[in-house]
Write a protein that holds these residues in place. Structure first.
Motif, PDB file in Angstrom:
ATOM      1  N   SER A  31       0.826  -1.213   0.000  1.00 20.28           N
ATOM      2  CA  SER A  31       0.000   0.000   0.000  1.00 20.28           C
ATOM      3  C   SER A  31       0.861   1.264   0.000  1.00 20.28           C
ATOM      4  O   SER A  31       1.940   1.301   0.591  1.00 20.28           O
ATOM      5  CB  SER A  31      -0.957   0.000   1.198  1.00 20.28           C
ATOM      6  OG  SER A  31      -0.506   0.830   2.231  1.00 20.28           O
ATOM      7  N   GLU A  32       0.366   2.277  -0.659  1.00 20.53           N
ATOM      8  CA  GLU A  32       1.097   3.552  -0.730  1.00 20.53           C
ATOM      9  C   GLU A  32       1.266   4.168   0.658  1.00 20.53           C
ATOM     10  O   GLU A  32       2.314   4.736   0.970  1.00 20.53           O
ATOM     11  CB  GLU A  32       0.364   4.523  -1.667  1.00 20.53           C
ATOM     12  CG  GLU A  32       1.137   5.803  -1.912  1.00 20.53           C
ATOM     13  CD  GLU A  32       2.526   5.581  -2.493  1.00 20.53           C
ATOM     14  OE1 GLU A  32       3.447   6.327  -2.102  1.00 20.53           O
ATOM     15  OE2 GLU A  32       2.722   4.670  -3.314  1.00 20.53           O
ATOM     16  N   GLN A  33       0.261   4.059   1.493  1.00 23.33           N
ATOM     17  CA  GLN A  33       0.349   4.603   2.850  1.00 23.33           C
ATOM     18  C   GLN A  33       1.476   3.917   3.629  1.00 23.33           C
ATOM     19  O   GLN A  33       2.245   4.571   4.327  1.00 23.33           O
ATOM     20  CB  GLN A  33      -0.984   4.432   3.580  1.00 23.33           C
ATOM     21  CG  GLN A  33      -0.970   5.001   4.981  1.00 23.33           C
ATOM     22  CD  GLN A  33      -2.312   4.827   5.674  1.00 23.33           C
ATOM     23  OE1 GLN A  33      -3.160   4.073   5.232  1.00 23.33           O
ATOM     24  NE2 GLN A  33      -2.497   5.535   6.761  1.00 23.33           N
ATOM     25  N   GLN A  34       1.581   2.618   3.495  1.00 17.05           N
ATOM     26  CA  GLN A  34       2.627   1.890   4.208  1.00 17.05           C
ATOM     27  C   GLN A  34       4.007   2.198   3.630  1.00 17.05           C
ATOM     28  O   GLN A  34       4.991   2.286   4.363  1.00 17.05           O
ATOM     29  CB  GLN A  34       2.331   0.389   4.176  1.00 17.05           C
ATOM     30  CG  GLN A  34       1.112   0.068   5.024  1.00 17.05           C
ATOM     31  CD  GLN A  34       0.531  -1.292   4.726  1.00 17.05           C
ATOM     32  OE1 GLN A  34       0.574  -1.772   3.599  1.00 17.05           O
ATOM     33  NE2 GLN A  34      -0.034  -1.911   5.742  1.00 17.05           N
ATOM     34  N   ARG A  36       4.876   5.078   2.415  1.00 14.52           N
ATOM     35  CA  ARG A  36       5.229   6.394   2.979  1.00 14.52           C
ATOM     36  C   ARG A  36       5.735   6.248   4.409  1.00 14.52           C
ATOM     37  O   ARG A  36       6.657   6.946   4.826  1.00 14.52           O
ATOM     38  CB  ARG A  36       4.032   7.346   2.918  1.00 14.52           C
ATOM     39  CG  ARG A  36       3.798   7.936   1.535  1.00 14.52           C
ATOM     40  CD  ARG A  36       2.839   9.121   1.565  1.00 14.52           C
ATOM     41  NE  ARG A  36       1.566   8.816   2.191  1.00 14.52           N
ATOM     42  CZ  ARG A  36       0.498   8.327   1.556  1.00 14.52           C
ATOM     43  NH1 ARG A  36       0.560   8.097   0.271  1.00 14.52           N
ATOM     44  NH2 ARG A  36      -0.614   8.078   2.204  1.00 14.52           N
TER      45      ARG A  36
END
Length: 122
Positions: A31-34, A36
């Motif tokens: 995931s993009e959030q992870q 980051r």
């Protein structure tokens, strides 16, 4: 959110005097959030893992699909797959060369698990 989480663990570490480490697997990087979050984690507190046998990193899954090999044939997320996790984490943390991420995360693992450096590969 990533900054809040890192700050919260920093406060926990300061309050308890116990070092807090963050373990990252290949699945965690989907995931993009992870991704980051991995950019913001302090390298001196980062560990790499392959503990989830059914959660292969994206590069390994893609290679298996390209070769028309089943996930069962690729088998499991095992220590040999760690190089893919390392490569992904180093790419996310572009400010640090792969060798720096490799050396630091290996040193972190030795510290956490009280491992000897005898026989270590640099």
């Amino acid at each position: 959110m990533a900054a809040d989480l890192v700050a919260a663990f920093g406060r926990l570490e300061a309050a308890t005097g116990v070092p807090v480490y963050f373990s990252v697997s290949g699945k965690f990087l989907f995931s993009e959030q992870q991704r980051r979050l991995v950019q913001r984690l302090p390298l001196e507190r980062l560990l790499l893992e392959t503990d989830s046998p059914d959660q292969l990193p994206a590069a390994v899954k893609a290679a298996a699909a390209a070769a028309a090999v089943t996930a069962v044939a690729i088998a499991r997320n095992e220590p040999v797959v760690l190089r893919h996790v390392l490569r992904d984490v180093a790419a996310i943390r572009a400010a640090e060369p792969l060798v720096v991420v490799a050396d630091r995360t290996a040193a972190n693992a030795r510290a956490v698990f009280a491992l000897s450096t005898a026989g270590a590969v640099s």
